[in-house]
Design an enzyme around this catalytic site. Structure first.
Site, PDB file in Angstrom:
ATOM      1  N   LYS A  11       0.840  -1.203   0.000  1.00 46.43           N
ATOM      2  CA  LYS A  11       0.000   0.000   0.000  1.00 46.43           C
ATOM      3  C   LYS A  11       0.881   1.263   0.000  1.00 46.43           C
ATOM      4  O   LYS A  11       1.818   1.352  -0.764  1.00 46.43           O
ATOM      5  CB  LYS A  11      -0.979  -0.054   1.171  1.00 46.43           C
ATOM      6  CG  LYS A  11      -1.774  -1.365   1.191  1.00 46.43           C
ATOM      7  CD  LYS A  11      -2.872  -1.382   2.211  1.00 46.43           C
ATOM      8  CE  LYS A  11      -3.587  -2.733   2.178  1.00 46.43           C
ATOM      9  NZ  LYS A  11      -4.763  -2.762   3.062  1.00 46.43           N
ATOM     10  N   HIS A  94      -9.126  -3.472  -5.524  1.00 43.22           N
ATOM     11  CA  HIS A  94      -8.972  -3.494  -4.069  1.00 43.22           C
ATOM     12  C   HIS A  94     -10.049  -2.634  -3.414  1.00 43.22           C
ATOM     13  O   HIS A  94     -10.432  -1.591  -3.931  1.00 43.22           O
ATOM     14  CB  HIS A  94      -7.582  -3.001  -3.667  1.00 43.22           C
ATOM     15  CG  HIS A  94      -7.244  -3.306  -2.248  1.00 43.22           C
ATOM     16  ND1 HIS A  94      -7.697  -2.541  -1.200  1.00 43.22           N
ATOM     17  CD2 HIS A  94      -6.516  -4.318  -1.690  1.00 43.22           C
ATOM     18  CE1 HIS A  94      -7.261  -3.052  -0.063  1.00 43.22           C
ATOM     19  NE2 HIS A  94      -6.543  -4.133  -0.332  1.00 43.22           N
ATOM     20  N   GLU A 166     -11.162 -10.655  -0.336  1.00 45.10           N
ATOM     21  CA  GLU A 166     -10.793  -9.838   0.819  1.00 45.10           C
ATOM     22  C   GLU A 166     -12.053  -9.264   1.453  1.00 45.10           C
ATOM     23  O   GLU A 166     -12.551  -8.226   1.012  1.00 45.10           O
ATOM     24  CB  GLU A 166      -9.876  -8.689   0.395  1.00 45.10           C
ATOM     25  CG  GLU A 166      -8.497  -9.111  -0.060  1.00 45.10           C
ATOM     26  CD  GLU A 166      -7.541  -7.928  -0.068  1.00 45.10           C
ATOM     27  OE1 GLU A 166      -6.512  -8.005   0.603  1.00 45.10           O
ATOM     28  OE2 GLU A 166      -7.838  -6.930  -0.728  1.00 45.10           O
ATOM     29  N   GLY A 172      -7.025  -4.998   7.803  1.00 44.19           N
ATOM     30  CA  GLY A 172      -6.374  -4.077   8.731  1.00 44.19           C
ATOM     31  C   GLY A 172      -7.099  -3.893  10.048  1.00 44.19           C
ATOM     32  O   GLY A 172      -6.786  -2.983  10.808  1.00 44.19           O
ATOM     33  N   SER A 214      -6.155  -9.599   7.370  1.00 45.46           N
ATOM     34  CA  SER A 214      -5.484  -9.931   8.638  1.00 45.46           C
ATOM     35  C   SER A 214      -4.865 -11.322   8.619  1.00 45.46           C
ATOM     36  O   SER A 214      -4.957 -12.080   9.592  1.00 45.46           O
ATOM     37  CB  SER A 214      -6.468  -9.789   9.811  1.00 45.46           C
ATOM     38  OG  SER A 214      -6.931  -8.459   9.909  1.00 45.46           O
ATOM     39  N   GLY A 235      -1.439  -7.772   3.919  1.00 44.48           N
ATOM     40  CA  GLY A 235      -1.086  -6.378   4.131  1.00 44.48           C
ATOM     41  C   GLY A 235      -0.024  -6.226   5.198  1.00 44.48           C
ATOM     42  O   GLY A 235       1.170  -6.332   4.953  1.00 44.48           O
TER      43      GLY A 235
END
Length: 249
Positions: A11, A94, A166, A172, A214, A235
């Site tokens: 990112k 995304h 996702e 996150g 996660s 991530g």
């Protein structure tokens, strides 16, 4: 047999020095790993990371590109420019781009079609929000994103397509879909791909579907043990070398 993929989406994180350090640390892991390993650095770091990864098994991808050759489109990146760096993999769809930049599955379809037709590999992200999940709409959201995002994509192009499931509520947040919940969504996605056109069942069987949200060293093995989960789009845990290496063990 579908090869497992571990992909790190960095990112807007990491300094250039940090990105270089992680990249160098992954090179030897790529040589001995049974996984296909990818990283998606910030656009400003692509050239440096790609230079380090050149002639290695590490795949460097772009977090975004525009569906055109060299043209007047301020702030965007052309696949032609990516190719100059040896980059042939791009993320599309995304949830952060859907949520904050207003990108839709129909818009993503124009990207996916253009990139695949020009020889790029695409990782197409799909997933539901917590509100959609609470209303029982997970499958209808995935059906819509798969149907619209992959509309018109012919069977010969699917060899360069990867799907990443996702769930937006798990990105996150520290929350993670249970392996059973993730497997259920992955199986549904595979079934939906199999309905896209006549003969798509074979395409669906062969396509790699990653889980993102996660993913960490302590839960990845249980996730990857499920028959329809072919890897992770990671991530936070991909942004520290020790954690990234922990994902590969």
């Amino acid at each position: 047999m579908r090869k497992k993929i571990i992909a790190g989406n960095w990112k807007m994180n990491l300094t250039l020095a940090e990105a270089k350090e992680i990249t160098k640390g992954l090179l030897s892991a790529c040589d001995s790993s049974s996984y296909e390993i990818m990283v998606f650095p910030s656009a400003l770091h692509l050239e440096s990371v790609a230079s380090i990864a050149r002639d290695s098994q590490l795949i460097v991808g772009a977090q975004n590109a525009y569906q055109s050759g060299l043209t007047a489109m301020t702030g965007e990146i052309s696949p032609v420019q990516l190719a100059e760096l040896g980059i042939q993999t791009v993320l599309v769809g995304h949830s952060e781009r859907r949520q904050f930049l207003g990108e839709t599955s129909e818009f993503d379809n124009t990207k996916i079609s253009y990139f695949l037709k020009h020889g790029l590999r695409v990782v197409y992200c799909v997933g539901e929000t917590w509100a959609e999940r609470e209303k029982g709409n997970t499958f209808s959201v995935l059906e819509d994103q798969i149907g619209k995002g992959l509309k018109g994509i012919t069977s010969d192009l699917f060899k360069n397509l990867v799907i990443a499931y996702e769930p937006v509520w798990a990105i996150g947040t520290g929350k993670v879909a249970t392996p059973v919940e993730a497997e259920e969504a992955h199986a549904f996605i595979r079934k939906e791909i199999g309905k896209l056109f006549v003969g798509a069942d074979l395409v669906a069987e062969n396509i790699q579907i990653l889980y993102g949200g996660s993913v960490k060293p302590d839960n990845i093995k249980e996730l990857l043990a499920k028959p329809n989960i072919d890897g992770g789009l990671v991530g936070g845990a991909s942004q520290k070398l020790d954690l990234f290496l922990g994902l590969l063990k």
